[in-house]
Design a protein around this motif. Structure first.
Motif, PDB file in Angstrom:
ATOM      1  N   ILE A   5       5.075  58.609  -3.841  1.00  0.00           N
ATOM      2  CA  ILE A   5       5.937  59.769  -4.056  1.00  0.00           C
ATOM      3  C   ILE A   5       7.348  59.226  -4.191  1.00  0.00           C
ATOM      4  CG2 ILE A   5       6.807  61.934  -3.132  1.00  0.00           C
ATOM      5  CD1 ILE A   5       4.246  62.189  -1.554  1.00  0.00           C
ATOM      6  N   GLY A   6       7.859  59.228  -5.412  1.00  0.00           N
ATOM      7  CA  GLY A   6       9.170  58.626  -5.646  1.00  0.00           C
ATOM      8  C   GLY A   6       9.110  57.140  -5.329  1.00  0.00           C
ATOM      9  N   ASN A   7       9.999  56.689  -4.467  1.00  0.00           N
ATOM     10  CA  ASN A   7      10.017  55.289  -4.049  1.00  0.00           C
ATOM     11  C   ASN A   7       9.238  55.040  -2.773  1.00  0.00           C
ATOM     12  OD1 ASN A   7      11.649  54.520  -6.214  1.00  0.00           O
ATOM     13  ND2 ASN A   7      13.521  55.014  -5.094  1.00  0.00           N
ATOM     14  N   ASP A   8       8.601  56.079  -2.225  1.00  0.00           N
ATOM     15  CA  ASP A   8       7.885  55.968  -0.967  1.00  0.00           C
ATOM     16  C   ASP A   8       6.376  55.968  -1.181  1.00  0.00           C
ATOM     17  OD1 ASP A   8      10.188  56.055   0.832  1.00  0.00           O
ATOM     18  OD2 ASP A   8      10.415  58.118   0.120  1.00  0.00           O
ATOM     19  N   LEU A   9       5.683  55.398  -0.214  1.00  0.00           N
ATOM     20  CA  LEU A   9       4.223  55.350  -0.236  1.00  0.00           C
ATOM     21  C   LEU A   9       3.677  56.082   0.981  1.00  0.00           C
ATOM     22  CD1 LEU A   9       3.719  51.584  -1.151  1.00  0.00           C
ATOM     23  CD2 LEU A   9       3.635  53.554  -2.691  1.00  0.00           C
ATOM     24  N   LEU A  10       2.642  56.904   0.762  1.00  0.00           N
ATOM     25  CA  LEU A  10       1.945  57.588   1.845  1.00  0.00           C
ATOM     26  C   LEU A  10       0.549  57.003   1.985  1.00  0.00           C
ATOM     27  CD1 LEU A  10       2.628  61.418   1.341  1.00  0.00           C
ATOM     28  CD2 LEU A  10       3.607  59.901   3.042  1.00  0.00           C
ATOM     29  N   ARG A  11       0.168  56.706   3.220  1.00  0.00           N
ATOM     30  CA  ARG A  11      -1.193  56.269   3.507  1.00  0.00           C
ATOM     31  C   ARG A  11      -2.038  57.523   3.693  1.00  0.00           C
ATOM     32  NH1 ARG A  11       0.200  53.346   8.839  1.00  0.00           N
ATOM     33  NH2 ARG A  11       1.362  55.293   8.890  1.00  0.00           N
ATOM     34  N   VAL A  12      -3.018  57.726   2.825  1.00  0.00           N
ATOM     35  CA  VAL A  12      -3.809  58.955   2.830  1.00  0.00           C
ATOM     36  C   VAL A  12      -5.279  58.614   3.071  1.00  0.00           C
ATOM     37  CG1 VAL A  12      -4.486  60.983   1.494  1.00  0.00           C
ATOM     38  CG2 VAL A  12      -2.185  60.046   1.250  1.00  0.00           C
ATOM     39  N   GLN A  13      -5.881  59.278   4.033  1.00  0.00           N
ATOM     40  CA  GLN A  13      -7.312  59.150   4.301  1.00  0.00           C
ATOM     41  C   GLN A  13      -8.018  60.288   3.579  1.00  0.00           C
ATOM     42  OE1 GLN A  13      -9.063  56.776   6.033  1.00  0.00           O
ATOM     43  NE2 GLN A  13     -10.860  57.844   5.278  1.00  0.00           N
ATOM     44  N   CYS A  14      -8.984  59.972   2.733  1.00  0.00           N
ATOM     45  CA  CYS A  14      -9.725  60.985   1.975  1.00  0.00           C
ATOM     46  C   CYS A  14     -10.935  61.459   2.760  1.00  0.00           C
ATOM     47  CB  CYS A  14     -10.153  60.421   0.630  1.00  0.00           C
ATOM     48  SG  CYS A  14      -8.760  59.963  -0.404  1.00  0.00           S
ATOM     49  N   LYS A  15     -11.146  62.765   2.779  1.00  0.00           N
ATOM     50  CA  LYS A  15     -12.238  63.379   3.533  1.00  0.00           C
ATOM     51  C   LYS A  15     -12.940  64.425   2.673  1.00  0.00           C
ATOM     52  CE  LYS A  15     -12.206  62.134   7.666  1.00  0.00           C
ATOM     53  NZ  LYS A  15     -13.101  61.093   8.118  1.00  0.00           N
ATOM     54  N   TRP A  16     -14.114  64.798   3.098  1.00  0.00           N
ATOM     55  CA  TRP A  16     -14.897  65.860   2.490  1.00  0.00           C
ATOM     56  C   TRP A  16     -14.754  67.076   3.387  1.00  0.00           C
ATOM     57  CZ3 TRP A  16     -17.413  65.927  -2.069  1.00  0.00           C
ATOM     58  CH2 TRP A  16     -18.301  66.973  -2.307  1.00  0.00           C
ATOM     59  N   ALA A  17     -14.496  68.238   2.819  1.00  0.00           N
ATOM     60  CA  ALA A  17     -14.359  69.474   3.590  1.00  0.00           C
ATOM     61  C   ALA A  17     -15.528  70.391   3.284  1.00  0.00           C
ATOM     62  CB  ALA A  17     -13.046  70.161   3.240  1.00  0.00           C
ATOM     63  N   VAL A  48      -2.488  56.554   9.403  1.00  0.00           N
ATOM     64  CA  VAL A  48      -2.349  57.277   8.136  1.00  0.00           C
ATOM     65  C   VAL A  48      -1.184  58.251   8.215  1.00  0.00           C
ATOM     66  CG1 VAL A  48      -4.804  57.110   7.558  1.00  0.00           C
ATOM     67  CG2 VAL A  48      -3.978  59.101   8.782  1.00  0.00           C
ATOM     68  N   ASP A  49      -0.691  58.650   7.056  1.00  0.00           N
ATOM     69  CA  ASP A  49       0.380  59.635   6.977  1.00  0.00           C
ATOM     70  C   ASP A  49      -0.148  61.041   6.696  1.00  0.00           C
ATOM     71  OD1 ASP A  49       2.564  57.743   7.273  1.00  0.00           O
ATOM     72  OD2 ASP A  49       2.018  57.050   5.265  1.00  0.00           O
ATOM     73  N   ALA A  50      -1.328  61.121   6.081  1.00  0.00           N
ATOM     74  CA  ALA A  50      -1.889  62.422   5.721  1.00  0.00           C
ATOM     75  C   ALA A  50      -3.390  62.299   5.485  1.00  0.00           C
ATOM     76  CB  ALA A  50      -1.212  62.957   4.470  1.00  0.00           C
ATOM     77  N   LEU A  51      -4.070  63.443   5.519  1.00  0.00           N
ATOM     78  CA  LEU A  51      -5.475  63.530   5.138  1.00  0.00           C
ATOM     79  C   LEU A  51      -5.547  64.333   3.848  1.00  0.00           C
ATOM     80  CD1 LEU A  51      -7.364  64.475   8.439  1.00  0.00           C
ATOM     81  CD2 LEU A  51      -6.999  62.217   7.473  1.00  0.00           C
ATOM     82  N   ALA A  52      -6.328  63.858   2.909  1.00  0.00           N
ATOM     83  CA  ALA A  52      -6.628  64.619   1.702  1.00  0.00           C
ATOM     84  C   ALA A  52      -8.090  65.024   1.809  1.00  0.00           C
ATOM     85  CB  ALA A  52      -6.397  63.778   0.456  1.00  0.00           C
ATOM     86  N   ALA A  53      -8.391  66.272   1.496  1.00  0.00           N
ATOM     87  CA  ALA A  53      -9.768  66.750   1.619  1.00  0.00           C
ATOM     88  C   ALA A  53     -10.148  67.557   0.388  1.00  0.00           C
ATOM     89  CB  ALA A  53      -9.917  67.601   2.872  1.00  0.00           C
ATOM     90  N   TYR A  54     -11.402  67.377  -0.035  1.00  0.00           N
ATOM     91  CA  TYR A  54     -11.948  68.128  -1.158  1.00  0.00           C
ATOM     92  C   TYR A  54     -13.051  69.040  -0.657  1.00  0.00           C
ATOM     93  CZ  TYR A  54     -14.521  69.318  -5.357  1.00  0.00           C
ATOM     94  OH  TYR A  54     -15.166  70.009  -6.347  1.00  0.00           O
ATOM     95  N   CYS A  55     -12.980  70.317  -1.007  1.00  0.00           N
ATOM     96  CA  CYS A  55     -14.015  71.290  -0.667  1.00  0.00           C
ATOM     97  C   CYS A  55     -14.781  71.629  -1.938  1.00  0.00           C
ATOM     98  CB  CYS A  55     -13.386  72.545  -0.060  1.00  0.00           C
ATOM     99  SG  CYS A  55     -14.604  73.796   0.395  1.00  0.00           S
ATOM    100  N   ASN A  56     -16.021  71.181  -2.022  1.00  0.00           N
ATOM    101  CA  ASN A  56     -16.837  71.385  -3.209  1.00  0.00           C
ATOM    102  C   ASN A  56     -17.114  72.866  -3.467  1.00  0.00           C
ATOM    103  OD1 ASN A  56     -18.478  70.320  -5.405  1.00  0.00           O
ATOM    104  ND2 ASN A  56     -20.227  71.066  -4.220  1.00  0.00           N
ATOM    105  N   GLU A  57     -17.360  73.632  -2.401  1.00  0.00           N
ATOM    106  CA  GLU A  57     -17.677  75.052  -2.576  1.00  0.00           C
ATOM    107  C   GLU A  57     -16.523  75.826  -3.213  1.00  0.00           C
ATOM    108  OE1 GLU A  57     -19.923  73.695   1.170  1.00  0.00           O
ATOM    109  OE2 GLU A  57     -17.934  73.411   0.315  1.00  0.00           O
ATOM    110  N   LEU A  58     -15.302  75.417  -2.937  1.00  0.00           N
ATOM    111  CA  LEU A  58     -14.126  76.079  -3.510  1.00  0.00           C
ATOM    112  C   LEU A  58     -13.563  75.330  -4.708  1.00  0.00           C
ATOM    113  CD1 LEU A  58     -12.172  76.931  -0.229  1.00  0.00           C
ATOM    114  CD2 LEU A  58     -13.581  78.477  -1.611  1.00  0.00           C
ATOM    115  N   ASP A  59     -14.021  74.102  -4.912  1.00  0.00           N
ATOM    116  CA  ASP A  59     -13.490  73.203  -5.938  1.00  0.00           C
ATOM    117  C   ASP A  59     -11.971  73.090  -5.800  1.00  0.00           C
ATOM    118  OD1 ASP A  59     -13.600  71.412  -8.062  1.00  0.00           O
ATOM    119  OD2 ASP A  59     -13.351  72.984  -9.573  1.00  0.00           O
ATOM    120  N   ARG A  60     -11.545  72.835  -4.549  1.00  0.00           N
ATOM    121  CA  ARG A  60     -10.115  72.724  -4.228  1.00  0.00           C
ATOM    122  C   ARG A  60      -9.859  71.497  -3.381  1.00  0.00           C
ATOM    123  NH1 ARG A  60      -7.496  78.004  -1.773  1.00  0.00           N
ATOM    124  NH2 ARG A  60      -5.655  76.696  -1.954  1.00  0.00           N
TER     125      ARG A  60
END
Length: 146
Positions: A5-17, A48-60
């Motif tokens: 993001i810009g000049n910064d980096l975020l450590r993101v853990q990807c998850k399934w929701a 980590v700095d954030a969690l990213a999650a994908y919900c298949n039922e909502l496709d979000r």
């Protein structure tokens, strides 16, 4: 995953929701192998700095700053009002939409990187007495606020 993001980096853990009734459940724990077997732990701001999650039922996709889930095994995001119409201390799914959260973080990345106390307020998940709370509690989901 590393998110720039810009000049910064975020450590993101990807998850399934998963969607349970009107609640998106994002598990924020991990199982690690130790010499004594597997150990269940939660993510911390040191990892980590954030969690990213994908919900298949909502496709979000959702993006959650670690301060919202640190030390908790799961986070519940509501997509519809509670049965008792409670509005306080609710984590609304729309508030953590990936694109919307990313836009908000663009101005807050420096604060997240510095780990300043109080940059993001920790609030609770769905309130006690709303849809499926007992089922969620059985699954280890924190359904109340601090």
């Amino acid at each position: 995953m590393i998110l720039g993001i810009g000049n910064d980096l975020l450590r993101v853990q990807c998850k399934w929701a998963s969607l349970v009734n009107d609640v998106v459940i994002i598990r924020s724990c991990t199982f690690r192998r130790t010499r004594n077997g597997y150990r269940k732990t939660t993510y911390s701001a040191d990892e980590v700095d954030a969690l990213a999650a994908y919900c298949n039922e909502l496709d979000r996709c959702f993006l959650i700053p670690i301060e919202r889930v640190e030390g908790r095994p799961a986070l519940a995001l509501r997509i519809a009002p509670t049965r008792n119409n409670q509005r306080r201390r609710i984590n609304w799914a729309d508030d953590f939409d990936f694109a919307a959260t990313l836009r908000r973080l663009q101005g807050a990345v420096a604060q997240l990187g510095e780990r300043q106390s109080g940059t993001l307020e920790v609030t609770g998940s769905i309130p006690v007495g709303s849809t499926s709370d007992l089922q969620l509690l059985d699954q280890g989901v924190d359904v109340g606020g601090p």
